[in-house]
Design an enzyme around this catalytic site. Structure first.
Site, PDB file in Angstrom:
ATOM      1  N   ASN A  32       1.054  -1.203   0.066  1.00  0.00           N
ATOM      2  CA  ASN A  32       0.069  -0.012   0.027  1.00  0.00           C
ATOM      3  C   ASN A  32       0.943   1.315  -0.120  1.00  0.00           C
ATOM      4  O   ASN A  32       0.641   2.296   0.508  1.00  0.00           O
ATOM      5  CB  ASN A  32      -0.928   0.140   1.230  1.00  0.00           C
ATOM      6  CG  ASN A  32      -1.791  -1.197   1.521  1.00  0.00           C
ATOM      7  OD1 ASN A  32      -2.549  -1.395   0.400  1.00  0.00           O
ATOM      8  ND2 ASN A  32      -1.827  -1.880   2.332  1.00  0.00           N
ATOM      9  N   HIS A 118     -14.146  -2.618   5.637  1.00  0.00           N
ATOM     10  CA  HIS A 118     -12.968  -3.268   6.425  1.00  0.00           C
ATOM     11  C   HIS A 118     -13.083  -4.164   7.761  1.00  0.00           C
ATOM     12  O   HIS A 118     -13.936  -3.703   8.555  1.00  0.00           O
ATOM     13  CB  HIS A 118     -11.681  -2.329   6.635  1.00  0.00           C
ATOM     14  CG  HIS A 118     -10.393  -2.944   6.742  1.00  0.00           C
ATOM     15  ND1 HIS A 118      -9.926  -2.741   8.317  1.00  0.00           N
ATOM     16  CD2 HIS A 118      -9.324  -3.296   6.138  1.00  0.00           C
ATOM     17  CE1 HIS A 118      -8.732  -3.401   8.222  1.00  0.00           C
ATOM     18  NE2 HIS A 118      -8.364  -3.623   6.754  1.00  0.00           N
ATOM     19  N   GLU A 162     -16.032   3.117   3.736  1.00  0.00           N
ATOM     20  CA  GLU A 162     -14.951   3.805   3.283  1.00  0.00           C
ATOM     21  C   GLU A 162     -14.971   4.566   2.394  1.00  0.00           C
ATOM     22  O   GLU A 162     -16.141   4.592   1.657  1.00  0.00           O
ATOM     23  CB  GLU A 162     -14.048   2.585   2.931  1.00  0.00           C
ATOM     24  CG  GLU A 162     -13.726   1.448   3.808  1.00  0.00           C
ATOM     25  CD  GLU A 162     -13.078   0.182   3.390  1.00  0.00           C
ATOM     26  OE1 GLU A 162     -12.112   0.315   2.434  1.00  0.00           O
ATOM     27  OE2 GLU A 162     -13.410  -0.924   3.860  1.00  0.00           O
ATOM     28  N   SER A 166     -10.936  -0.893  -0.193  1.00  0.00           N
ATOM     29  CA  SER A 166      -9.610  -1.550  -0.153  1.00  0.00           C
ATOM     30  C   SER A 166      -9.604  -2.743  -1.048  1.00  0.00           C
ATOM     31  O   SER A 166      -8.258  -3.021  -1.629  1.00  0.00           O
ATOM     32  CB  SER A 166      -9.259  -1.996   1.171  1.00  0.00           C
ATOM     33  OG  SER A 166     -10.085  -3.065   1.744  1.00  0.00           O
ATOM     34  N   ASP A 191     -13.761   6.265   6.366  1.00  0.00           N
ATOM     35  CA  ASP A 191     -12.614   5.689   6.580  1.00  0.00           C
ATOM     36  C   ASP A 191     -11.808   5.892   5.097  1.00  0.00           C
ATOM     37  O   ASP A 191     -12.141   5.445   4.269  1.00  0.00           O
ATOM     38  CB  ASP A 191     -12.562   4.195   6.872  1.00  0.00           C
ATOM     39  CG  ASP A 191     -11.275   3.506   6.984  1.00  0.00           C
ATOM     40  OD1 ASP A 191     -10.254   3.973   6.350  1.00  0.00           O
ATOM     41  OD2 ASP A 191     -11.330   2.318   7.675  1.00  0.00           O
ATOM     42  N   HIS A 194      -7.297   4.439   2.020  1.00  0.00           N
ATOM     43  CA  HIS A 194      -6.793   4.261   0.892  1.00  0.00           C
ATOM     44  C   HIS A 194      -6.938   5.416  -0.094  1.00  0.00           C
ATOM     45  O   HIS A 194      -6.671   5.272  -1.213  1.00  0.00           O
ATOM     46  CB  HIS A 194      -7.542   3.005   0.162  1.00  0.00           C
ATOM     47  CG  HIS A 194      -7.220   1.764   0.684  1.00  0.00           C
ATOM     48  ND1 HIS A 194      -6.126   1.134   0.561  1.00  0.00           N
ATOM     49  CD2 HIS A 194      -7.992   1.010   1.537  1.00  0.00           C
ATOM     50  CE1 HIS A 194      -5.783   0.007   1.356  1.00  0.00           C
ATOM     51  NE2 HIS A 194      -7.168  -0.061   2.027  1.00  0.00           N
ATOM     52  N   LYS A 225      -0.397   3.680   4.926  1.00  0.00           N
ATOM     53  CA  LYS A 225      -0.334   3.284   3.727  1.00  0.00           C
ATOM     54  C   LYS A 225       0.263   4.308   2.491  1.00  0.00           C
ATOM     55  O   LYS A 225       1.649   4.274   2.596  1.00  0.00           O
ATOM     56  CB  LYS A 225      -2.040   3.129   3.365  1.00  0.00           C
ATOM     57  CG  LYS A 225      -2.187   1.870   3.818  1.00  0.00           C
ATOM     58  CD  LYS A 225      -3.686   1.490   3.829  1.00  0.00           C
ATOM     59  CE  LYS A 225      -3.774   0.077   4.583  1.00  0.00           C
ATOM     60  NZ  LYS A 225      -4.867   0.010   5.316  1.00  0.00           N
TER      61      LYS A 225
HETATM   62  C1  LIG Z   1      -5.562  -0.841   6.283  1.00  0.00           C
HETATM   63  C2  LIG Z   1      -6.920  -0.365   6.855  1.00  0.00           C
HETATM   64  C3  LIG Z   1      -7.347  -0.152   8.283  1.00  0.00           C
HETATM   65  C4  LIG Z   1      -6.388  -0.552   9.150  1.00  0.00           C
HETATM   66  O1  LIG Z   1      -5.153   0.515   9.234  1.00  0.00           O
HETATM   67  P1  LIG Z   1      -3.883  -0.142  10.075  1.00  0.00           P
HETATM   68  O2  LIG Z   1      -2.993   1.359  10.271  1.00  0.00           O
HETATM   69  O3  LIG Z   1      -3.154  -0.907   8.816  1.00  0.00           O
HETATM   70  O4  LIG Z   1      -4.163  -0.835  10.934  1.00  0.00           O
HETATM   71  C5  LIG Z   1      -8.531   0.412   8.340  1.00  0.00           C
HETATM   72  N1  LIG Z   1      -9.250   0.731   7.343  1.00  0.00           N
HETATM   73  C6  LIG Z   1      -9.196   0.327   6.271  1.00  0.00           C
HETATM   74  C7  LIG Z   1     -10.169   0.590   5.241  1.00  0.00           C
HETATM   75  C8  LIG Z   1      -7.783  -0.253   5.882  1.00  0.00           C
HETATM   76  O5  LIG Z   1      -7.454  -0.661   4.347  1.00  0.00           O
END
Ligand SMILES: *Cc1c(COP(=O)(O)O)cnc(C)c1O
Length: 372
Positions: A32, A118, A162, A166, A191, A194, A225
Site C-alpha cells: 500500500n 474493512h 470507506e 480496499s 475511513d 486508501h 499506506k
Molecule cells: C488498512 C486499513 C485499516 C487499518 O489500518 P492499519 O493502520 O493498517 O491498522 C483500516 N481501514 C481500512 C479501510 C484499511 O484498509
C-alpha cells in the site's frame, strides 16, 4: 470451499516498488506504499533525528507520560491537512476503528455499514454493542430503505463507509451519503485509509475532492499506506476529539507511538503538499493499466490506484498469481473470507515507483497468463 491456509512470507528487503525473497526480486504489486514514501529520504531523516532527540520509545500511554509535544504537532498538522477542527493520533487504523465506533455508539443505538467495509470497521461496530445493519455495497436505495424502517427505533445512528474501498478500488458516493445522513438525523464516519495522500486538489483524500470536509462528521485514515509511515488519525470536531480522549479505550489503554514514527508522519504530510506529481503520476498510470487490462477482456473493477481483476474461483486466482510470479511480478490472490465467495481476485496495487515500462510488461504477462 476448502479452508484457506494462511502463511507468512518474510521478505529479505522491500521498497521502491520491489520486494525480495532471499536473492529473488519481484515487482511488488501488493503493497500500500502508493506514493513510494516508505523509502523517501526526508521521512527517514526525520525519523532518525527524532529518535536521536527523544529516544526510541514513548514509554507510556498518552494520558500518562507518553504524551510529547510532537504528538500534538502531528495532530494540529493532520487537522489542518484535512480541514477539520481537531485531530487525534491512534496507534494503528485497526485500533482507531475498534475504539472510535465504540466511543460513539452503544446498546440502543444503530449503525448502518457498507457491506464491504474493512474488518476493523466491522469489528468496531460489533464491539460497540449497537445494532448493526449492513447495506449492499454503495447501494443508496438499500441504505435509505433501512433508514426508513429502522432509524427511529434507535437513539444515535451512525453511517459508516470507506471512501476508496480496499479490495474493490471503487469510491463511495460521498455527497449522496452526506445528504442522506442529514435527512435521517445520523452522523457519518468515513475511513480514508486508501484515499489519503492520493485524491483531492491537495491530496488529502476523496472527501476533499467531493468538497465534503465540513459535512462528514468523523474522518479517519492511516499513516501506514500512502503516507509511508505508521499509525492512524481521527479528525473531527474538538468536542468529538475530547470525547475520544476520555472514553476511547483503544486510545487510552495503549503505549503512545514512538517519537520517530510521529516525526516521520509529520514529514510525510509535507511531502504530500510539496510533491503533487507523485499522486498525479500514480493516478495516470492507474488509468493506463486499467485500460490495458480491459483491452484483454479481463473483469477489472475500481477507479483508483487499487485495480482488482475478478477471476471467480480460488484456483484461477492462484494460477494467475503463480504465472505472474514466474514473470517477476508479485501480485497475490485475494480469497474469501476477505472477499465474497465466487469473487476471488488478483488485487493489483500500484505505486508511484511502477513505471510505464513495468506496467506494459505486466499487461503482456497477464495476456500470456490468460492463455493458460
Ligand atoms: C488498512 C486499513 C485499516 C487499518 O489500518 P492499519 O493502520 O493498517 O491498522 C483500516 N481501514 C481500512 C479501510 C484499511 O484498509
Amino acid at each position: 470451499m476448502g479452508r484457506v491456509v494462511r502463511t507468512l512470507r518474510p521478505a529479505s528487503s522491500r521498497g521502491g516498488g520491489r520486494i525480495r525473497f532471499g536473492e529473488k526480486e519481484y515487482i511488488d504489486l501488493s503493497s500500500n506504499d502508493y506514493l513510494g514514501l516508505s523509502s523517501h529520504p526526508k521521512i527517514k531523516e526525520a525519523q532518525i533525528e527524532a529518535a536521536e532527540r527523544f529516544g526510541a520509545s514513548s514509554s507510556a500511554s498518552r494520558l500518562l507520560s507518553g504524551d510529547l509535544e510532537l504528538h500534538h504537532d502531528l495532530e494540529r498538522e493532520i487537522a489542518r491537512f484535512k480541514d477539520k477542527e481537531a485531530g487525534l493520533v491512534f496507534n494503528s487504523g485497526y485500533q482507531a476503528n475498534i475504539g472510535i465506533i465504540g466511543a460513539l455508539c452503544k446498546k440502543g443505538d444503530a449503525i448502518f455499514a457498507d457491506r464491504l467495509n474493512h474488518a476493523s470497521l466491522v469489528d468496531g461496530a460489533l464491539l460497540s454493542g449497537a445494532r448493526v445493519f449492513r447495506f449492499q455495497h454503495n447501494d443508496l436505495d438499500h441504505l435509505k430503505s433501512l433508514l426508513d424502517s429502522e432509524r427511529d427505533k434507535y437513539g444515535e445512528a451512525l453511517i459508516i463507509t470507506e471512501s476508496v474501498f480496499s479490495m474493490d478500488g471503487d469510491k463511495a458516493p460521498l455527497r449522496e451519503l452526506v445528504s442522506i445522513k442529514d435527512k435521517h438525523n445520523c452522523q457519518i464516519m468515513v475511513d480514508e485509509a486508501h484515499a489519503t495522500g492520493i485524491f483531492g486538489e491537495n491530496g488529502t483524500g476523496l472527501i476533499e475532492e467531493k468538497g465534503a470536509s465540513q459535512s462528514v462528521d468523523i474522518i479517519m485514515g492511516t499513516f501506514g499506506k500512502a503516507l509511508g509511515g505508521f499509525g492512524a488519525y481521527l479528525v473531527s470536531s474538538k468536542e468529538t476529539v475530547d470525547h475520544m480522549i476520555n472514553s476511547c479505550r483503544s486510545f487510552i489503554y495503549s503505549t503512545a507511538l514512538p517519537p520517530a514514527v510521529i516525526a516521520g508522519n509529520i514529514a510525510s504530510l509535507g511531502i504530500v503538499r510539496d510533491e503533487p506529481e507523485r499522486r498525479e503520476t500514480l493516478l495516470k498510470n492507474a488509468d493506463f493499466l486499467r485500460d490495458g487490462l480491459k483491452s484483454l477482456i479481463l473483469n477489472v473493477r475500481g477507479s483508483s490506484q487499487i485495480i482488482p481483476i475478478i477471476l471467480g474461483d480460488n484456483n484461477t486466482a492462484v494460477t494467475m498469481s503463480d504465472a505472474l510470479k514466474d514473470k517477476g511480478y508479485w501480485a497475490l490472490p485475494i480469497r474469501p473470507p476477505t472477499v465474497p465467495v465466487g469473487e476471488s481476485r488478483l488485487r493489483l496495487s500500484l505505486t508511484y515507483n511502477h513505471s510505464r515500462e513495468i506496467l506494459e510488461g505486466l499487461i503482456d504477462g497477464l495476456s500470456q497468463a490468460k492463455g493458460l
